[in-house]
Design a protein around this motif. Structure first.
Motif, PDB file in Angstrom:
ATOM      1  N   VAL A  86       0.812  -0.692   0.058  1.00  0.00           N
ATOM      2  CA  VAL A  86       0.016  -0.288   0.581  1.00  0.00           C
ATOM      3  C   VAL A  86       0.916   1.714  -0.484  1.00  0.00           C
ATOM      4  O   VAL A  86       2.010   1.116   0.859  1.00  0.00           O
ATOM      5  CB  VAL A  86      -0.610  -0.245   1.462  1.00  0.00           C
ATOM      6  CG1 VAL A  86      -2.162   1.620   1.229  1.00  0.00           C
ATOM      7  CG2 VAL A  86      -1.474  -1.251   1.307  1.00  0.00           C
ATOM      8  N   ASP A  87       0.328   2.297  -0.640  1.00  0.00           N
ATOM      9  CA  ASP A  87       1.274   3.796  -0.856  1.00  0.00           C
ATOM     10  C   ASP A  87       0.891   4.426   0.304  1.00  0.00           C
ATOM     11  O   ASP A  87      -0.252   5.352   0.318  1.00  0.00           O
ATOM     12  CB  ASP A  87       0.818   4.495  -1.974  1.00  0.00           C
ATOM     13  CG  ASP A  87       2.101   5.648  -2.077  1.00  0.00           C
ATOM     14  OD1 ASP A  87       2.945   5.738  -1.394  1.00  0.00           O
ATOM     15  OD2 ASP A  87       1.885   6.328  -3.311  1.00  0.00           O
ATOM     16  N   LEU A  88       1.226   4.154   1.277  1.00  0.00           N
ATOM     17  CA  LEU A  88       1.217   4.525   2.849  1.00  0.00           C
ATOM     18  C   LEU A  88       1.964   6.315   2.683  1.00  0.00           C
ATOM     19  O   LEU A  88       1.258   7.468   3.442  1.00  0.00           O
ATOM     20  CB  LEU A  88       1.865   4.409   4.064  1.00  0.00           C
ATOM     21  CG  LEU A  88       0.969   3.310   3.915  1.00  0.00           C
ATOM     22  CD1 LEU A  88       2.376   2.086   5.684  1.00  0.00           C
ATOM     23  CD2 LEU A  88       0.158   2.463   4.100  1.00  0.00           C
ATOM     24  N   LYS A  89       2.136   7.271   1.609  1.00  0.00           N
ATOM     25  CA  LYS A  89       3.150   8.045   1.813  1.00  0.00           C
ATOM     26  C   LYS A  89       1.785   8.430   0.746  1.00  0.00           C
ATOM     27  O   LYS A  89       1.825  10.637   0.664  1.00  0.00           O
ATOM     28  CB  LYS A  89       4.180   8.197   0.851  1.00  0.00           C
ATOM     29  CG  LYS A  89       5.295   7.346   2.050  1.00  0.00           C
ATOM     30  CD  LYS A  89       6.738   7.455   0.349  1.00  0.00           C
ATOM     31  CE  LYS A  89       7.558   7.081   1.137  1.00  0.00           C
ATOM     32  NZ  LYS A  89       9.065   7.316   0.069  1.00  0.00           N
ATOM     33  N   ASP A  90       0.591   8.455   0.015  1.00  0.00           N
ATOM     34  CA  ASP A  90      -0.770   8.767  -0.710  1.00  0.00           C
ATOM     35  C   ASP A  90      -1.122   9.431   0.502  1.00  0.00           C
ATOM     36  O   ASP A  90      -1.597   8.803   1.208  1.00  0.00           O
ATOM     37  CB  ASP A  90      -0.803   8.171  -1.195  1.00  0.00           C
ATOM     38  CG  ASP A  90      -1.818   8.955  -1.904  1.00  0.00           C
ATOM     39  OD1 ASP A  90      -2.705  10.081  -2.203  1.00  0.00           O
ATOM     40  OD2 ASP A  90      -2.333   8.109  -3.259  1.00  0.00           O
ATOM     41  N   THR A  91      -1.497  10.831   0.613  1.00  0.00           N
ATOM     42  CA  THR A  91      -2.147  10.853   1.420  1.00  0.00           C
ATOM     43  C   THR A  91      -3.817  11.234   1.655  1.00  0.00           C
ATOM     44  O   THR A  91      -4.568  11.145   2.408  1.00  0.00           O
ATOM     45  CB  THR A  91      -2.083  13.028   1.840  1.00  0.00           C
ATOM     46  OG1 THR A  91      -2.518  13.030   1.200  1.00  0.00           O
ATOM     47  CG2 THR A  91      -1.032  12.912   2.346  1.00  0.00           C
TER      48      THR A  91
END
Length: 352
Positions: free
Chosen positions: A301-306
């Motif tokens: 999962v792209d956790l940096k995407d807010t």
């Protein structure tokens, strides 16, 4: 090592891993000593054990005598050659003197030199006779040496025949002995491996996990280092067959484990989020988040995407708002990183 662990806890864990390695090292030393002494249970067989002892003793004695005789004759031959060389040199020297006297007699034509020529002729004849005797001695010693060498080769051939006759029985006995010794090793190491497997399955996260892991390392070392290299070969068939069996067994267990894991994940993802969170360990969740992996389904999962607050694969909540300061935070954090307020999620009713 998870970055969410306390600094002191990290060092304690490292120290405990060191304890596990040291414990395994001592166990490996003890196990290697025991496994190394196992062959001593069996009496070591030699090729001579399968040969007729009376005939073998007779042949070895004959070889010893022929070798001794060969050395003695060889020494005598060397002495005879030296004597022959000396006699040959004396004859050549006396012949040269005789030829010089003959030349002088022809040049001077003095009758009083005839007696001297006759005397030199006799000396040359005598020396030639001695030379022939020395040569005959050399030839006799050469014949004796050839006889001794032939006798020695004959005895060696007889010994080779005895060895060939005993070789098949000796090879069979050695293979049987190796198989028995391997059986001793297997009887010792296989239970250790089974106990290690049970420890891994039930005790690897217990209070005394360093000793559990130390024993597991020890059992793996003993099995794959102290046992597998001593597996009887029988032309490679056993090695390949055992390799195939182990591969099939391990592969089958891996496939079954994967299927069980996938089924558990499917059932877990069908549960309400509150139940799924109850079974998630805090350290495990933090470790997965550090790798940008969903703690619930273990997918990327792209956790940096807010904009991503929920896992797009299993729907578990990843981010929410702090109830006090309204800051965006991880749903798996125990406290808000902005204001320090307890970040525990409110309990939601189960409508399952």
């Amino acid at each position: 090592m998870s970055k969410s662990l306390r600094l002191s806890e990290k060092w304690f864990r490292r120290g405990l891993w060191l304890v596990a390695v040291i414990f395994a090292w001592f166990l490996i030393g003890l196990g290697s000593t025991v496994v190394g002494d196992l062959p001593k249970i069996e009496q070591t067989k030699t090729l001579e054990d399968f040969m007729d002892p009376i005939e073998l003793k007779k042949v070895r004695e004959e070889i010893r005598k022929t070798e001794l005789n060969e050395r003695e004759v060889s020494d005598s031959l060397e002495q005879s050659r030296l004597k022959y060389s000396a006699a040959e040199a004396d004859t050549d020297s006396e012949r040269e003197k005789f030829m010089a006297s003959v030349a002088t007699r022809k040049a001077t034509a003095l009758p009083d030199q005839d007696k001297e020529l006759l005397a030199r002729t006799d000396r040359v004849d005598n020396l030639q006779a001695l030379e022939r005797v020395a040569l005959a001695q050399v030839e006799m010693q050469q014949k004796l040496l050839l006889d001794a060498q032939q006798a020695n080769r004959k005895a060696q051939l007889r010994l080779n025949e005895l060895e060939r006759a005993a070789q098949e029985e000796y090879t069979s006995a050695i293979q049987s002995q190796e198989l028995r010794v391997f059986g001793y090793r297997l009887a010792l190491t296989l239970p250790l491996l089974l106990v290690a497997g049970w420890f891994y399955k039930t005790k690897r996260q217990s209070t005394y996990w360093p000793f559990v892991w130390g024993f597991i390392y020890f059992a793996l070392f003993v099995f794959f280092v102290e046992l597998v290299p001593y597996l009887p070969s029988y032309g490679g068939y056993i090695h390949y067959l055992v390799g195939i069996v182990i591969t099939v067994l391990v592969g089958r267990q891996a496939i079954l484990a994967l299927n069980r894991y996938l089924e558990q994940q499917r059932l877990a993802e069908a549960q309400p989020e509150t139940k799924r969170r109850q079974v998630l360990d805090y350290e495990t969740a933090q470790s997965r988040l550090l790798k940008s992996i969903c703690p619930g389904c273990e997918r990327k999962v792209d956790l940096k995407d807010t904009d991503i607050d929920f896992c797009p694969h299993c729907g578990i909540g990843l981010h929410d708002k702090c109830g006090t300061c309204n800051s965006r935070k991880s749903t798996f954090s125990k406290y808000c990183h902005a204001c320090g307020t307890s970040a525990r999620l409110p309990e939601t009713p189960d409508h399952a």
